[in-house]
Design a protein around this motif. Structure first.
Motif, short mmCIF file in Angstrom:
data_model
loop_
_atom_site.label_atom_id
_atom_site.label_comp_id
_atom_site.label_asym_id
_atom_site.label_seq_id
_atom_site.Cartn_x
_atom_site.Cartn_y
_atom_site.Cartn_z
N UNK A 40 14.59 -47.30 -19.17
CA UNK A 40 13.45 -46.94 -20.09
C UNK A 40 12.39 -46.34 -19.22
N UNK A 41 12.13 -46.80 -18.02
CA UNK A 41 11.01 -46.08 -17.31
C UNK A 41 11.49 -44.59 -16.77
N UNK A 42 12.85 -44.62 -16.50
CA UNK A 42 13.24 -43.33 -15.91
C UNK A 42 13.33 -42.15 -16.96
N UNK A 43 13.58 -42.56 -18.23
CA UNK A 43 13.46 -41.50 -19.58
C UNK A 43 11.98 -41.19 -19.67
N UNK A 44 10.89 -42.16 -19.53
CA UNK A 44 9.83 -41.88 -19.66
C UNK A 44 9.22 -40.96 -18.59
N UNK A 45 9.53 -41.17 -17.34
CA UNK A 45 9.22 -40.36 -16.16
C UNK A 45 9.84 -38.82 -16.33
N UNK A 46 10.99 -38.95 -16.88
CA UNK A 46 11.68 -37.42 -16.91
C UNK A 46 10.86 -36.81 -17.86
N UNK A 47 10.63 -37.41 -19.20
CA UNK A 47 9.88 -36.78 -20.18
C UNK A 47 8.43 -36.23 -19.66
N UNK A 48 7.72 -37.06 -18.67
CA UNK A 48 6.68 -36.42 -18.14
C UNK A 48 6.84 -35.48 -17.15
N UNK A 49 7.72 -35.29 -16.47
CA UNK A 49 8.19 -34.17 -15.50
C UNK A 49 8.51 -32.83 -16.29
N UNK A 50 9.22 -33.10 -17.44
CA UNK A 50 9.66 -32.05 -17.97
C UNK A 50 8.60 -31.52 -19.10
N UNK A 51 7.64 -32.37 -19.46
CA UNK A 51 6.35 -31.96 -20.25
C UNK A 51 7.27 -31.96 -21.75
N UNK A 52 7.92 -32.81 -22.08
CA UNK A 52 8.53 -32.81 -23.32
C UNK A 52 8.34 -34.28 -23.75
N UNK A 53 8.49 -34.35 -25.21
CA UNK A 53 8.40 -35.74 -25.82
C UNK A 53 9.50 -36.77 -25.20
N UNK A 54 9.08 -37.95 -25.03
CA UNK A 54 10.10 -39.12 -24.50
C UNK A 54 11.44 -39.06 -25.59
N UNK A 55 10.95 -39.10 -26.67
CA UNK A 55 12.22 -39.16 -27.82
C UNK A 55 13.31 -38.04 -27.60
N UNK A 56 12.72 -36.78 -26.96
CA UNK A 56 13.77 -35.92 -26.87
C UNK A 56 14.61 -36.26 -25.56
N UNK A 57 14.13 -36.86 -24.51
CA UNK A 57 14.84 -36.99 -23.38
C UNK A 57 15.80 -38.31 -23.99
N UNK A 58 15.28 -39.18 -24.56
CA UNK A 58 16.23 -40.48 -24.95
C UNK A 58 17.27 -39.92 -25.84
N UNK A 59 16.97 -38.89 -26.73
CA UNK A 59 18.23 -38.65 -27.56
C UNK A 59 19.16 -37.80 -26.85
N UNK A 60 18.73 -36.91 -25.81
CA UNK A 60 19.75 -36.42 -24.72
C UNK A 60 20.62 -37.34 -24.04
N UNK A 61 19.93 -38.39 -23.54
CA UNK A 61 20.83 -39.49 -22.69
C UNK A 61 21.63 -40.20 -23.55
N UNK A 62 21.12 -40.71 -24.69
CA UNK A 62 21.81 -41.48 -25.54
C UNK A 62 22.93 -41.01 -26.58
N UNK A 63 22.91 -39.59 -26.55
CA UNK A 63 23.89 -38.87 -27.56
C UNK A 63 25.32 -39.45 -27.23
#
Length: 279
Positions: free
Chosen positions: A256-279
């Protein structure tokens, strides 16, 4: 009543930089702890200061500090001075301060000349945040470690160097940091003072056919924060989103925290990272 420890700054070249307060304090204390009594006696004689001196230097700093602390506990006041400038900065004064505070004694600074601050404010580089590196370590392993740390430093850096080591140090800085804006301050406050902004590469070229003379302070531009962020973002963009998140998971983060930090790094919404990882 316990005595007090005074940290008295002395001139770094120009005797006119001695303050009235410094003269008074050195005249009134019971003893002056000097890094080099042979050097300091010239200063005391110039200002007609008759206070007894005792040597306090790198090779006796632990045992002598205990003796001086005992004197203060018995009611005597002690002033510590370095060869030149402000005691406690890149000299044995810090050990005496440490022991005095541990013993519950009062420590008072008597401000004055300081080479690193004088060079910094004259450099034209950012003064809002800075790191003082003193002299680079002699030990090769420690020296390499410090240079590696300096490579990623975003603050302005200030360091000292002796003339016979300047060429080697400039070459090492160039190899570790790349070409940077620097300022070479030489013989500050003295007759032949020079304060010269230049590129690191220009400083190296300058001394290829000339032997450095005098004591140097090198002020070095820190790494640009925007450039650092761009490099960081570029390294993330080279990874897939899944690899990016996994990097943080491998470091011990929850998913959960890794997804949140990756979203911050990339400057994108957390949901986009979550969807990419969980697809």
């Amino acid at each position: 009543m316990a005595g007090k420890l005074y940290l008295v700054a002395t001139p770094i070249g120009n005797l006119e930089d001695m303050t009235y307060r410094a003269v008074r304090v050195l005249s009134e204390v019971d003893v002056i702890a000097a890094e080099d009594t042979r050097n300091s006696i010239k200063l005391l004689n110039h200002f007609e200061i008759k206070t007894p001196m005792t040597s306090y230097h790198e090779y006796n700093k632990y045992d002598k500090a205990k003796v001086l602390v005992e004197k203060m506990q018995q009611g005597q006041s002690v002033a510590v001075i370095t060869d030149a400038g402000t005691p406690g900065i890149s000299d044995p004064g810090e050990e005496l301060v440490r022991q005095a505070l541990a013993a519950g004694l009062e420590v008072t600074p008597v401000p004055g000349a300081c080479a690193c601050i004088s060079a910094l404010i004259s450099s034209g580089l950012s003064t809002r945040r800075f790191a003082f590196e003193a002299f680079l370590p002699y030990d090769k392993k420690d020296r390499t470690r410090v240079l590696e740390e300096m490579k990623r430093e975003t603050r302005t850096m200030v360091m000292y160097e002796a003339p016979h080591k300047l060429k080697k140090t400039l070459a090492e800085l160039m190899e570790a940091l790349g070409d940077r804006h620097i300022t070479l301050a030489r013989e500050i406050t003295k007759k032949h003072e020079t304060i010269e902004p230049m590129m690191l590469s220009q400083a190296i070229a300058r001394y290829e056919g000339e032997d450095p003379r005098g004591e140097f302070v090198i002020v070095i531009e820190g790494l640009d924060v925007k450039k650092l962020e761009e490099e960081k973002k570029s390294s993330f963009e080279a990874m897939s989103v899944e690899e990016h998140v996994q990097t943080y998971v491998d470091q011990g983060m929850s998913k959960k925290d890794a997804i949140k930090q990756a979203a911050v790094d990339r400057g994108v919404p957390k949901r986009d990272v979550y969807n990419a990882v969980m697809k």
